[in-house]
Design a protein around this motif. Structure first.
Motif, PDB file in Angstrom:
ATOM      1  N   ILE A  34      22.753 -32.831  30.385  1.00  0.00           N
ATOM      2  CA  ILE A  34      23.212 -33.131  31.747  1.00  0.00           C
ATOM      3  C   ILE A  34      24.703 -33.445  31.761  1.00  0.00           C
ATOM      4  N   ARG A  35      25.165 -34.156  30.729  1.00  0.00           N
ATOM      5  CA  ARG A  35      26.585 -34.490  30.671  1.00  0.00           C
ATOM      6  C   ARG A  35      27.451 -33.234  30.527  1.00  0.00           C
ATOM      7  N   LYS A  36      26.984 -32.269  29.745  1.00  0.00           N
ATOM      8  CA  LYS A  36      27.788 -31.056  29.501  1.00  0.00           C
ATOM      9  C   LYS A  36      27.664 -30.021  30.608  1.00  0.00           C
ATOM     10  N   TRP A  37      26.439 -29.829  31.114  1.00  0.00           N
ATOM     11  CA  TRP A  37      26.223 -28.695  32.024  1.00  0.00           C
ATOM     12  C   TRP A  37      25.582 -29.081  33.359  1.00  0.00           C
ATOM     13  N   GLY A  38      25.451 -30.372  33.611  1.00  0.00           N
ATOM     14  CA  GLY A  38      24.803 -30.818  34.844  1.00  0.00           C
ATOM     15  C   GLY A  38      25.480 -30.300  36.093  1.00  0.00           C
ATOM     16  N   ASP A  39      26.798 -30.321  36.105  1.00  0.00           N
ATOM     17  CA  ASP A  39      27.538 -29.875  37.295  1.00  0.00           C
ATOM     18  C   ASP A  39      27.277 -28.395  37.586  1.00  0.00           C
ATOM     19  N   GLU A  40      27.220 -27.592  36.530  1.00  0.00           N
ATOM     20  CA  GLU A  40      26.977 -26.158  36.727  1.00  0.00           C
ATOM     21  C   GLU A  40      25.593 -25.896  37.314  1.00  0.00           C
ATOM     22  N   PHE A  41      24.624 -26.732  36.941  1.00  0.00           N
ATOM     23  CA  PHE A  41      23.248 -26.537  37.397  1.00  0.00           C
ATOM     24  C   PHE A  41      22.932 -27.319  38.667  1.00  0.00           C
ATOM     25  N   GLY A  42      23.892 -28.058  39.192  1.00  0.00           N
ATOM     26  CA  GLY A  42      23.659 -28.841  40.402  1.00  0.00           C
ATOM     27  C   GLY A  42      22.829 -30.079  40.164  1.00  0.00           C
ATOM     28  N   VAL A  43      22.867 -30.601  38.933  1.00  0.00           N
ATOM     29  CA  VAL A  43      22.109 -31.803  38.568  1.00  0.00           C
ATOM     30  C   VAL A  43      23.092 -32.958  38.425  1.00  0.00           C
ATOM     31  N   LYS A  44      22.945 -33.988  39.256  1.00  0.00           N
ATOM     32  CA  LYS A  44      23.921 -35.068  39.288  1.00  0.00           C
ATOM     33  C   LYS A  44      23.747 -36.069  38.146  1.00  0.00           C
ATOM     34  N   SER A  45      22.505 -36.363  37.781  1.00  0.00           N
ATOM     35  CA  SER A  45      22.244 -37.356  36.743  1.00  0.00           C
ATOM     36  C   SER A  45      20.879 -37.115  36.124  1.00  0.00           C
ATOM     37  N   VAL A  46      20.597 -37.835  35.042  1.00  0.00           N
ATOM     38  CA  VAL A  46      19.299 -37.723  34.370  1.00  0.00           C
ATOM     39  C   VAL A  46      18.174 -38.124  35.298  1.00  0.00           C
ATOM     40  N   SER A  47      18.391 -39.174  36.084  1.00  0.00           N
ATOM     41  CA  SER A  47      17.341 -39.692  36.970  1.00  0.00           C
ATOM     42  C   SER A  47      17.205 -38.889  38.268  1.00  0.00           C
ATOM     43  N   ASP A  48      18.048 -37.874  38.449  1.00  0.00           N
ATOM     44  CA  ASP A  48      17.955 -36.975  39.594  1.00  0.00           C
ATOM     45  C   ASP A  48      16.783 -36.027  39.365  1.00  0.00           C
ATOM     46  N   ILE A  49      15.859 -35.916  40.316  1.00  0.00           N
ATOM     47  CA  ILE A  49      14.662 -35.091  40.139  1.00  0.00           C
ATOM     48  C   ILE A  49      15.012 -33.634  39.852  1.00  0.00           C
TER      49      ILE A  49
END
Length: 419
Positions: A314-329
């Motif tokens: 998530i830290r490396k590629w979260g932004d590309e996948f539209g995932v804001k954080s680990v706890s984001d569903i």
């Protein structure tokens, strides 16, 4: 990153499928070693030429389908992330409700539906293959009914688990994996308790064994092993398959001894009693509880590794996948992807442990029912009816075989006689 993933998949997956095809169809042979030629483990001694050809063809196609499907779910989760579906599922759930116990199950339902729809062609090919080679006797509507039951049962269980998991992720960002594992312990135990009486009957009809003489003999074996059972159940699997099976499952008051009617129809009494002695052996050696313990321990390792890896991804590629954080569903596809990879990696080790337990149950059965001819006959009949390979390729054995191969099981019985 997205473009690289797509290009890598388009190149590597076809190469992987080609290599698997060559391995299964051209680089390996189903023949038994020369030392076992002419023995009871040699298919030439108990199968016709047509039965051998059908078994080899069916096994090769079935194994090819398995290895194609092995990374397939990973590719689905990658597609969900690459094409931006995950944030869409999340927003849809939030439009319905802001409450976690509503929006999270909605997300799980959408993701589960996508995975099920994309996987359906492979599942259908497996069904058609099984029908074509005389294993499945189900019509399409019956098969679809089972598929839909599995989907909804899986969704209900997964929706509950994922909702609790993501609430824990928000409440305890550094310890959610530990708290989730502690909650899984009673959950696994509860599922093992309810499966025989609540879940299994959704698929098939269970009745008392119609043969009272055979039931009495099976219960005598069970009582000899201190199994707290006062009846044997028969399940009408002949409506769905020609394959054979028997098992002892459940715990406590919900423990059940079960025989498929196909087993009763195709094995004689001595062969059936040997098969039941094998299943009773699992109970005597506490394999049911050892399996439960193994699932609990492996889930601890899996959750911890997923916790560590999820943060990195998530830290490396979260932004590309539209995932804001680990706890984001919307991180759920990443979590499932990681769990699937870990599951594939651990499969050979789990299969090896299972094979050891099954060998021990075979040894217990031949001690309890020392009729070597019946024991060997039951394995030979299982091979014929299941269109199984006696001596599968090593890669197939390591990944797919939770039992020793039929060659190994029959040779063990022959060596037991000599001992």
């Amino acid at each position: 990153m997205k473009k690289r993933l797509v290009l890598s998949t388009l190149v590597l997956f076809p190469v992987y499928v080609l290599l698997v095809y060559l391995y299964l169809f051209h680089w390996t042979s189903p023949d038994v070693p020369q030392a076992y030629k002419g023995s009871a483990a040699d298919p030439l001694t108990f199968m016709t030429a047509q039965e051998m050809a059908l078994s080899q063809e069916y096994s090769q196609y079935r194994n090819l389908l398995y290895f194609i499907g092995l990374p397939f779910e990973i590719l689905i989760y990658i597609a969900v992330l690459v094409f931006g579906w995950s944030p869409i599922f999340k927003r849809f759930g939030e439009r319905v409700s802001k409450l976690s116990f509503i929006k999270i199950p909605i997300y799980v339902l959408l993701l589960s539906t996508v995975v099920w729809l994309i996987s359906f062609p492979l599942d259908y090919i497996g069904y058609r293959l099984s029908s074509q080679y005389g294993i499945s006797t189900q019509n399409f509507s019956s098969w679809m009914r089972d598929e839909l039951i599995s989907f909804w049962v899986g969704f209900i269980i997964m929706g509950l688990l994922i909702t609790v998991l993501y609430i824990l992720m928000k409440k305890a960002q550094k310890r959610w994996w530990l708290y989730a594992w502690l909650l899984l312990i009673p959950f696994f135990t509860f599922m093992m308790y309810i499966q025989p009486v609540w879940i299994d009957p959704l698929y098939n009809e269970f009745t008392e064994l119609k043969d009272p003489v055979l039931e009495e003999k099976i219960l005598a074996l069970a009582h000899q092993a201190d199994i707290p059972a006062d009846r044997v159940f028969e399940v009408n699997m002949s409506e769905k398959t020609n394959a054979m099976n028997a098992y002892v499952n459940g715990i406590g008051s919900n423990l059940r001894i079960v025989l498929w009617d196909t087993t009763l129809n195709q094995l004689d009494e001595g062969e059936t009693l040997f098969i039941m002695a094998h299943e009773i052996g699992h109970y005597v050696m506490n394999h049911l509880y050892m399996n439960l313990g193994g699932v609990i321990l492996s889930s601890l390792a899996g959750l911890y590794l997923t916790y560590r890896l999820l943060h990195v991804v998530i830290r490396k590629w979260g932004d590309e996948f539209g995932v804001k954080s680990v706890s984001d569903i919307s991180s759920l596809p990443v979590l499932f992807l990681l769990l699937t990879v870990l599951s594939i990696i651990s499969t050979p080790a789990e299969s090896a442990i299972s094979r050891q337990a099954e060998r021990a149950a075979d040894e217990y059965a031949i001690e309890m029912m020392p009729d070597r001819e019946a024991a060997i006959g039951s394995f030979q009949q299982l091979t014929i009816n299941g269109r199984s390979e006696v001596n599968p390729p090593a890669l197939v054995k390591f990944f797919r075989y939770g039992h020793p191969t039929m060659m190994e099981r029959i040779i063990m019985l022959e060596e037991y006689e000599k001992e």
